[in-house]
Design an enzyme around this catalytic site. Structure first.
Site, mmCIF file in Angstrom:
data_model
loop_
_atom_site.group_PDB
_atom_site.id
_atom_site.type_symbol
_atom_site.label_atom_id
_atom_site.label_comp_id
_atom_site.label_asym_id
_atom_site.label_seq_id
_atom_site.Cartn_x
_atom_site.Cartn_y
_atom_site.Cartn_z
ATOM 1 C CG HIS A 140 -22.183 -11.611 -28.635
ATOM 2 N ND1 HIS A 140 -22.579 -10.449 -28.009
ATOM 3 C CD2 HIS A 140 -21.132 -11.274 -29.408
ATOM 4 C CE1 HIS A 140 -21.814 -9.452 -28.409
ATOM 5 N NE2 HIS A 140 -20.921 -9.924 -29.272
ATOM 6 C CB THR A 190 -28.957 -5.314 -24.144
ATOM 7 O OG1 THR A 190 -29.526 -5.839 -25.343
ATOM 8 C CG2 THR A 190 -27.487 -5.690 -24.079
HETATM 9 C C1 26Q Z 1 -24.125 -16.110 -37.841
HETATM 10 C C2 26Q Z 1 -23.750 -16.745 -39.019
HETATM 11 C C3 26Q Z 1 -24.567 -16.655 -40.152
HETATM 12 C C4 26Q Z 1 -25.729 -15.914 -40.104
HETATM 13 C C5 26Q Z 1 -26.094 -15.274 -38.925
HETATM 14 C C6 26Q Z 1 -25.287 -15.383 -37.797
HETATM 15 C C7 26Q Z 1 -25.671 -14.692 -36.546
HETATM 16 C C8 26Q Z 1 -26.184 -13.410 -36.580
HETATM 17 C C9 26Q Z 1 -26.566 -12.765 -35.417
HETATM 18 C C10 26Q Z 1 -25.523 -15.314 -35.320
HETATM 19 C C11 26Q Z 1 -25.892 -14.658 -34.143
HETATM 20 C C12 26Q Z 1 -26.416 -13.365 -34.190
HETATM 21 C C13 26Q Z 1 -26.825 -12.603 -33.010
HETATM 22 C C14 26Q Z 1 -26.642 -12.971 -31.776
HETATM 23 C C15 26Q Z 1 -27.111 -12.159 -30.655
HETATM 24 O O1 26Q Z 1 -27.806 -11.173 -30.835
HETATM 25 N N1 26Q Z 1 -26.727 -12.514 -29.426
HETATM 26 C C16 26Q Z 1 -27.123 -11.728 -28.272
HETATM 27 O O2 26Q Z 1 -26.109 -10.779 -28.028
HETATM 28 C C17 26Q Z 1 -26.505 -9.869 -27.027
HETATM 29 C C18 26Q Z 1 -25.401 -8.829 -26.907
HETATM 30 O O3 26Q Z 1 -24.279 -9.380 -26.288
HETATM 31 C C19 26Q Z 1 -26.757 -10.578 -25.718
HETATM 32 O O4 26Q Z 1 -27.263 -9.634 -24.803
HETATM 33 C C20 26Q Z 1 -27.767 -11.711 -25.900
HETATM 34 O O5 26Q Z 1 -27.888 -12.449 -24.714
HETATM 35 C C21 26Q Z 1 -27.324 -12.607 -27.043
HETATM 36 O O6 26Q Z 1 -28.315 -13.590 -27.308
#
Ligand code: 26Q
Length: 626
Positions: free
Chosen positions: A293, A598
C-alpha cells in the site's frame, strides 16, 4: 480465501446489514408503526473503528464485496478494545480521546467460547535432526490464549453469509502457575493482565511503523491463531493429506502487518507436521499473496532482528533459513554481484540488523499487487524493481474499489433513488457499477438535472446541520462545498490546500467590494482528518487550519464569500454525511506518493467534481469519467 489484516474499519453495521438482507423497508415500516424512525435508531450505533484510514476501510469494503460476489472469504484480525482515538479540537489543537467502543456492548459479535487457541512467545529453541531435516522444539514459552469473536458479513441479495473473525487475548489458566506456588500473587495477576493487554489498543500510526514490541506481539498473536484455525478447518476435510492445502486456502496479506504468518505456517509444517523444507516451502509459497500500500520508504516495516530473536526465536531461525535459500538463488543468478545480494537480502545489515518485511512478503508469496495502475508500475520500476526482474510477472495491479452499497445507496438514498428510477432498478447498478454509464444519456435531461440538484441541496443541508452541531459554525447553503477529508499527512498536502485558502482570502480582500460577487463563487472550504498522536507536523497543520478558520470566519468584510471549517473527528459515519454533500473534493498528493486513495472514488460516485494530481487511482478515474 482469507483476508489477513490488522485493521477492519467497519463503521456502523445496522443499515448495511438490513440493506444487504433486503429488510430495510420492512424495518422502516415496523418502527414507524410504533412511533420510531429507523434513521434515529441508526444514530444510536457506535462506529466499529478498528482501523486508521484507507487500508482498514479497504478491508471492510472488500468484506462487503466478497460476500456480495458470493465468494467464500473470511476476514481475520484483532478485536481491539480501543479503536482509533476520537479527535476533539481544543483551542485549535487536536486532543485524543480513547475510543472504548465496547462500552455499551456489541450486538453484532458472537463470542466463540469453543474457538480458542494457545499462542506462544519468548522461550528458546532446541534443535534436532530428523532424517536430515533440522527441526526444533520451542520450549519455556509464555502462553497467551486467543479467543474468537465472529461478526456475520451478509452480502447484498445473497443467501450466504461470510464471517469476520477477530481474536481477543486472554490469560492462559496454567500460565505462570509457578508464581502462585511461590506465593507471588501480584506477580501472577500482573502477568495475566499483560496477556489481556495484547489486544487492547489499535496503533494509531498510519505511516511510520513504531517498531514497538507490543505491535509485533499483536501481529504474531493474530497470525498464529488464524493459521491454527485454518489448519484445523482444513484437517476436518482432508485429514493429513496436505496436497490440496494451497488449492483450498488462499491467504491475502493486507500490507506486511501480517507477514509473520508466512513463517508461522512454515514453522508448523516443519516442526509439527514434519515435512521436508521443500514440501513446506511449496505450500507456503502457493498459499500467500501480498498487497503493498505504499512506496514511501519510511513507511515500509522493518523489525529488529534482536527483537524477533527474543520474542519469536524459532521464527528468526526460519527467516534466516528462508533468506539462505533465497540468497543461494541470487548468487546463482547474479554471480559476483555481492552488492545486489546485500541490497535484496531479507536482512538489512548495519548497527541494528533488521528484517525487511516487504521483501520477506514478496519472497513468500506467489503474487504481489499494488493498489492502482500507477502505483503498481512504480513498484515494478522503483522500490521492487530488482524483485520484478527476478520474478517477472509476480508483481501485478489490482486497483482498489469501494462498496457502492455503503458509499452510494446507504449514504445517499436520494441519489440512489434517482439513479434507480433513471436506469430501471436498483439491482442493475448496485452490484455492477458499470451500469452507471446508462446515466450518460440523462446528463442533458433538464428534469434529471433538476432532481440531481435537489438531492445535492438536501445533502448539503444535512451537512450544514452536522457542521453547526459539531463546530458551532454557521455555513451558508448556497456556497460551493469544497472538501478535503483524509488522515493528515505532509504528502497529502493539506498544507497546500490551506495556503491556497489564505491566498484566496487575501485576493478577495484586495478586490473592491462591488467586484467581488462576480469574481468569486462563494465557497466553504472544509478540511478534516486525524493526525497520528506523535506526528508533530501533522498536528501543527491542524492548528494552522483552525487559525485560518478563526480569522476568515470572523471577518465581516468577507461574509459568506469564504468560510473555512475544520471538520472534527473524521470517521466512517461522518464520511457518510460529508461525501454526499460535496461539490468539489481535493486529492492533491505529491504525484507518486498516494498509492491509490479510495475516497476519491466515493466522492465521484456521489456526484462530486474532484480536483487532484495525477496520482494513485485519480489517473484511472480521470480516464473513466473524463
Ligand atoms: C505499521 C506498523 C506499525 C504501526 C502502524 C503501521 C501502519 C498502519 C496503517 C502502517 C500503515 C497503515 C495504513 C496505511 C494506509 O492506509 N495506506 C493507504 O491504503 C489505501 C488502501 O490501499 C490507499 O488507498 C492509500 O493510498 C494508502 O495511503
Amino acid at each position: 480465501m482469507y483476508y489477513f489484516s490488522l485493521e477492519f474499519l467497519m463503521g456502523r453495521m445496522m443499515q448495511n446489514m438490513l440493506v444487504n438482507i433486503d429488510m430495510e423497508d420492512h424495518y422502516k415500516k415496523a418502527l414507524m408503526d410504533i412511533g420510531y424512525k429507523l434513521e434515529d435508531l441508526y444514530e444510536e450505533e457506535v462506529d466499529a473503528a478498528l482501523g486508521n484510514g484507507g487500508l482498514g476501510r479497504l478491508a471492510a469494503c472488500f468484506l462487503d464485496s466478497l460476500a456480495t460476489l458470493e465468494l467464500p472469504a473470511w476476514g481475520y484480525g484483532i478485536r481491539y478494545d480501543y479503536g482509533i482515538f476520537k479527535q476533539m479540537i481544543k483551542e485549535g489543537k487536536q486532543v485524543e480521546i480513547p475510543d472504548f467502543w465496547l462500552k455499551g456492548g456489541n450486538p453484532w459479535e458472537i463470542e466463540r467460547s469453543d474457538v480458542i487457541y494457545p499462542v506462544n512467545f519468548y522461550g528458546r529453541v532446541e534443535k534436532y535432526y530428523d532424517n536430515g531435516t533440522e527441526r526444533a522444539n520451542w520450549v519455556d514459552c509464555q502462553t497467551v490464549m486467543a479467543q474468537a469473536y465472529d461478526t456475520p458479513v451478509p452480502g447484498y441479495n445473497t443467501y450466504n453469509t461470510n464471517n469476520l473473525r477477530l481474536w481477543r487475548s486472554r490469560p492462559c489458566n496454567e500460565f505462570n502457575f509457578d508464581s502462585f506456588n511461590q506465593g507471588d500473587y501480584f506477580g501472577a495477576i500482573s502477568e495475566r493482565q499483560s496477556a489481556e493487554y495484547i489486544t487492547s489498543v489499535l496503533y494509531p500510526n498510519d505511516s511510520s511503523p513504531s517498531g514497538k514490541e507490543l505491535r509485533l506481539k499483536q501481529q504474531y498473536f493474530f497470525c498464529s491463531a488464524s493459521i491454527r484455525d485454518i489448519i484445523r478447518r482444513y484437517k476436518k476435510n482432508h485429514g493429513n493429506d496436505w496436497s490440496q492445502f494451497a488449492a483450498k486456502n488462499q491467504i491475502q496479506l493486507n500490507d506486511t502487518h501480517p507477514a509473520i504468518s508466512t513463517i508461522e505456517l512454515l514453522r508448523i509444517l516443519l516442526d509439527e507436521e514434519r515435512m521436508t523444507y521443500a514440501q513446506a516451502w511449496q505450500i507456503v509459497h502457493n498459499t500467500y499473496a501480498y498487497t503493498n500500500h505504499t512506496v514511501l520508504p519510511e513507511a515500509l516495516e522493518k523489525w529488529s532482528v534482536a527483537l524477533i530473536q527474543r520474542l519469536l526465536p524459532r521464527h528468526m531461525d526460519l527467516i534466516y533459513l528462508v533468506n539462505h535459500f533465497f540468497i543461494e538463488k541470487l548468487k546463482q543468478k547474479y554471480p559476483n554481484d555481492g552488492e545486489k545480494v546485500s541490497r535484496m537480502s531479507l536482512i538489512e545489515e548495519g548497527d541494528e540488523k533488521k528484517v525487511r518485511m516487504a521483501y520477506l512478503s514478496i519472497v513468500c508469496s506467489h503474487t504481489v499487487n499494488g493498489v492502482a495502475a500507477l502505483h503498481s508500475e512504480l513498484l515494478k520500476e522503483t522500490i521492487f524493481s530488482e524483485f520484478n526482474a527476478l520474478y517477472p510477472g509476480k508483481i501485478q495491479n489490482k486497483t482498489n474499489g469501494v462498496t457502492p452499497r455503503r458509499w452510494l445507496h446507504c449514504c445517499n438514498p436520494g441519489l440512489s433513488e434517482l439513479i434507480s428510477e433513471s436506469i430501471g432498478s436498483v439491482d442493475e447498478w448496485i452490484t455492477d457499477l458499470d451500469n452507471l454509464q446508462q446515466l450518460a444519456g440523462h446528463a442533458t435531461n433538464p428534469a434529471f438535472v433538476e432532481q440531481f440538484r435537489k438531492v445535492k441541496r438536501a445533502n448539503k443541508e444535512r451537512l450544514r446541520a452536522w457542521v453547526k452541531e459539531h463546530t458551532g459554525i454557521d455555513i451558508p447553503l448556497d456556497s460551493l462545498y469544497d472538501i478535503q477529508v483524509k488522515r493528515i499527512h505532509e504528502y497529502k498536502r493539506q498544507l497546500l490546500n490551506i495556503l491556497y485558502v489564505v491566498y484566496r482570502y487575501l485576493t478577495i480582500k484586495d478586490t473592491p467590494r462591488h467586484e467581488r460577487a462576480q469574481k468569486f463563487v462563494p465557497r466553504v472550504v472544509m478540511i478534516g482528518g486525524k493526525a497520528a498522536p506523535g506526528y508533530y507536523n501533522a498536528k501543527i497543520i491542524i492548528e494552522l487550519i483552525n487559525a485560518v478558520s478563526r480569522v476568515v470566519n470572523s471577518d465581516a468584510d468577507i461574509g459568506d464569500l469564504l468560510k473555512v471549517v475544520f471538520l472534527p473527528n473524521y470517521n466512517v459515519s461522518s464520511a457518510q454525511i460529508i461525501i454526499p454533500a460535496s461539490e468539489l473534493s481535493q486529492h492533491i498528493s505529491t504525484a507518486g506518493t498516494e498509492a491509490s486513495g479510495t475516497s476519491n472514488m466515493k466522492f465521484v460516485m456521489n456526484g462530486c467534481l474532484i480536483i487532484g494530481t495525477m496520482d494513485g487511482a485519480n489517473v484511472e478515474i480521470a480516464e473513466e469519467i473524463g
